[in-house]
Design a protein around this motif. Structure first.
Motif, mmCIF file in Angstrom:
data_model
loop_
_atom_site.group_PDB
_atom_site.id
_atom_site.type_symbol
_atom_site.label_atom_id
_atom_site.label_comp_id
_atom_site.label_asym_id
_atom_site.label_seq_id
_atom_site.Cartn_x
_atom_site.Cartn_y
_atom_site.Cartn_z
ATOM 1 N N ASP A 43 -9.215 6.292 4.700
ATOM 2 C CA ASP A 43 -10.004 5.051 4.732
ATOM 3 C C ASP A 43 -9.837 4.265 3.438
ATOM 4 O O ASP A 43 -9.769 3.034 3.446
ATOM 5 C CB ASP A 43 -11.489 5.357 4.960
ATOM 6 N N LEU A 44 -9.783 4.983 2.330
ATOM 7 C CA LEU A 44 -9.600 4.343 1.031
ATOM 8 C C LEU A 44 -8.273 3.589 0.996
ATOM 9 O O LEU A 44 -8.215 2.428 0.575
ATOM 10 C CB LEU A 44 -9.656 5.400 -0.081
ATOM 11 N N LEU A 45 -7.210 4.223 1.448
ATOM 12 C CA LEU A 45 -5.905 3.553 1.466
ATOM 13 C C LEU A 45 -5.894 2.334 2.381
ATOM 14 O O LEU A 45 -5.315 1.308 2.038
ATOM 15 C CB LEU A 45 -4.807 4.524 1.892
ATOM 16 N N ARG A 46 -6.534 2.446 3.539
ATOM 17 C CA ARG A 46 -6.603 1.280 4.438
ATOM 18 C C ARG A 46 -7.294 0.126 3.745
ATOM 19 O O ARG A 46 -6.860 -1.026 3.828
ATOM 20 C CB ARG A 46 -7.325 1.642 5.736
ATOM 21 N N TYR A 47 -8.382 0.407 3.056
ATOM 22 C CA TYR A 47 -9.114 -0.635 2.321
ATOM 23 C C TYR A 47 -8.227 -1.241 1.225
ATOM 24 O O TYR A 47 -8.139 -2.459 1.093
ATOM 25 C CB TYR A 47 -10.393 -0.048 1.712
ATOM 26 N N LEU A 48 -7.569 -0.385 0.455
ATOM 27 C CA LEU A 48 -6.767 -0.874 -0.661
ATOM 28 C C LEU A 48 -5.519 -1.613 -0.217
ATOM 29 O O LEU A 48 -5.022 -2.472 -0.937
ATOM 30 C CB LEU A 48 -6.414 0.276 -1.603
ATOM 31 N N VAL A 50 -5.497 -3.794 1.892
ATOM 32 C CA VAL A 50 -5.974 -5.169 2.044
ATOM 33 C C VAL A 50 -6.384 -5.724 0.683
ATOM 34 O O VAL A 50 -6.041 -6.848 0.325
ATOM 35 C CB VAL A 50 -7.154 -5.245 3.033
ATOM 36 N N ALA A 51 -7.117 -4.948 -0.097
ATOM 37 C CA ALA A 51 -7.664 -5.412 -1.371
ATOM 38 C C ALA A 51 -6.602 -5.528 -2.472
ATOM 39 O O ALA A 51 -6.707 -6.389 -3.345
ATOM 40 C CB ALA A 51 -8.782 -4.482 -1.831
ATOM 41 N N ALA A 52 -5.599 -4.657 -2.444
ATOM 42 C CA ALA A 52 -4.537 -4.659 -3.457
ATOM 43 C C ALA A 52 -3.223 -4.277 -2.776
ATOM 44 O O ALA A 52 -2.670 -3.203 -3.023
ATOM 45 C CB ALA A 52 -4.870 -3.679 -4.575
ATOM 46 N N PRO A 53 -2.721 -5.145 -1.903
ATOM 47 C CA PRO A 53 -1.602 -4.768 -1.036
ATOM 48 C C PRO A 53 -0.339 -4.310 -1.759
ATOM 49 O O PRO A 53 0.366 -3.444 -1.262
ATOM 50 C CB PRO A 53 -1.344 -6.027 -0.207
ATOM 51 N N ASP A 54 -0.046 -4.864 -2.916
ATOM 52 C CA ASP A 54 1.179 -4.497 -3.617
ATOM 53 C C ASP A 54 1.012 -3.277 -4.515
ATOM 54 O O ASP A 54 1.976 -2.823 -5.128
ATOM 55 C CB ASP A 54 1.681 -5.678 -4.462
ATOM 56 N N ALA A 55 -0.211 -2.758 -4.604
ATOM 57 C CA ALA A 55 -0.453 -1.636 -5.514
ATOM 58 C C ALA A 55 -1.448 -0.632 -4.943
ATOM 59 O O ALA A 55 -2.115 0.065 -5.695
ATOM 60 C CB ALA A 55 -0.953 -2.175 -6.844
ATOM 61 N N ALA A 56 -1.564 -0.553 -3.636
ATOM 62 C CA ALA A 56 -2.588 0.291 -3.014
ATOM 63 C C ALA A 56 -2.500 1.751 -3.453
ATOM 64 O O ALA A 56 -3.516 2.355 -3.798
ATOM 65 C CB ALA A 56 -2.501 0.189 -1.487
ATOM 66 N N ASP A 57 -1.300 2.309 -3.472
ATOM 67 C CA ASP A 57 -1.163 3.719 -3.856
ATOM 68 C C ASP A 57 -1.522 3.938 -5.324
ATOM 69 O O ASP A 57 -2.190 4.918 -5.662
ATOM 70 C CB ASP A 57 0.255 4.219 -3.585
ATOM 71 N N ASP A 58 -1.087 3.032 -6.190
ATOM 72 C CA ASP A 58 -1.407 3.157 -7.619
ATOM 73 C C ASP A 58 -2.905 3.036 -7.862
ATOM 74 O O ASP A 58 -3.485 3.806 -8.629
ATOM 75 C CB ASP A 58 -0.670 2.097 -8.434
ATOM 76 N N ARG A 90 -13.123 -0.963 -5.227
ATOM 77 C CA ARG A 90 -13.213 -2.425 -5.338
ATOM 78 C C ARG A 90 -12.998 -2.862 -6.781
ATOM 79 O O ARG A 90 -12.253 -3.799 -7.067
ATOM 80 C CB ARG A 90 -14.569 -2.906 -4.837
ATOM 81 N N ARG A 91 -13.640 -2.169 -7.703
ATOM 82 C CA ARG A 91 -13.502 -2.525 -9.118
ATOM 83 C C ARG A 91 -12.080 -2.302 -9.623
ATOM 84 O O ARG A 91 -11.550 -3.118 -10.383
ATOM 85 C CB ARG A 91 -14.499 -1.728 -9.955
ATOM 86 N N ARG A 92 -11.445 -1.219 -9.212
ATOM 87 C CA ARG A 92 -10.058 -0.969 -9.636
ATOM 88 C C ARG A 92 -9.119 -1.999 -9.017
ATOM 89 O O ARG A 92 -8.147 -2.408 -9.656
ATOM 90 C CB ARG A 92 -9.608 0.442 -9.258
ATOM 91 N N ALA A 93 -9.370 -2.429 -7.788
ATOM 92 C CA ALA A 93 -8.533 -3.460 -7.150
ATOM 93 C C ALA A 93 -8.684 -4.787 -7.892
ATOM 94 O O ALA A 93 -7.695 -5.506 -8.103
ATOM 95 C CB ALA A 93 -8.911 -3.616 -5.682
#
Length: 120
Positions: A43-48, A50-58, A90-93
């Motif tokens: 779920d976290l990755l799905r959210y990220l 969207v929130a940080a598409p070019d850096a979701a894994d990082d 959210r804060r990290r994104a």
């Protein structure tokens, strides 16, 4: 689909075992932390994404590092856990978006001729 079939629309949750799992994770149990990670990471990755598409894994990696650092101080139920986790995400994104805006990157093909960095 028959009417008696259940359709799972929500991700798996730890449920009644959550207090024991989080307590064990706070005491250093790798198995308990793995259970928290397995439950929340998809779920976290799905959210990220969207929130940080070019850096979701990082960003996800940064989130889990912060979770490790703060887990002993966490208090609450499973709902509070997810809120805490996604607040960190959210804060990290947001931080990642700020970092990228301060240090934009352009493909070399987009750099006008004569503006390339000098070679070494």
């Amino acid at each position: 689909m028959q009417s008696s079939e259940l359709v799972r629309i929500l991700p798996a949750v730890i449920g009644d075992d959550f207090p024991d799992v989080v307590a064990a994770a706070q005491q250093g149990s790798e198995a308990a932390f793995s259970a928290l990670w397995r439950d929340a990471h998809p779920d976290l990755l799905r959210y990220l994404r969207v929130a940080a598409p070019d850096a979701a894994d990082d960003v996800a990696g940064e989130v889990w590092v912060q979770v490790c650092r703060g887990l002993r101080g966490f208090r609450g139920d499973e709902r509070a856990w997810r809120s805490w986790l996604f607040t960190i995400a959210r804060r990290r994104a947001i931080d990642e978006g700020r970092r990228r805006s301060r240090h934009p990157v352009a493909p070399l093909g987009d750099v006008p001729h004569g503006r390339e960095a000098p070679g070494r």
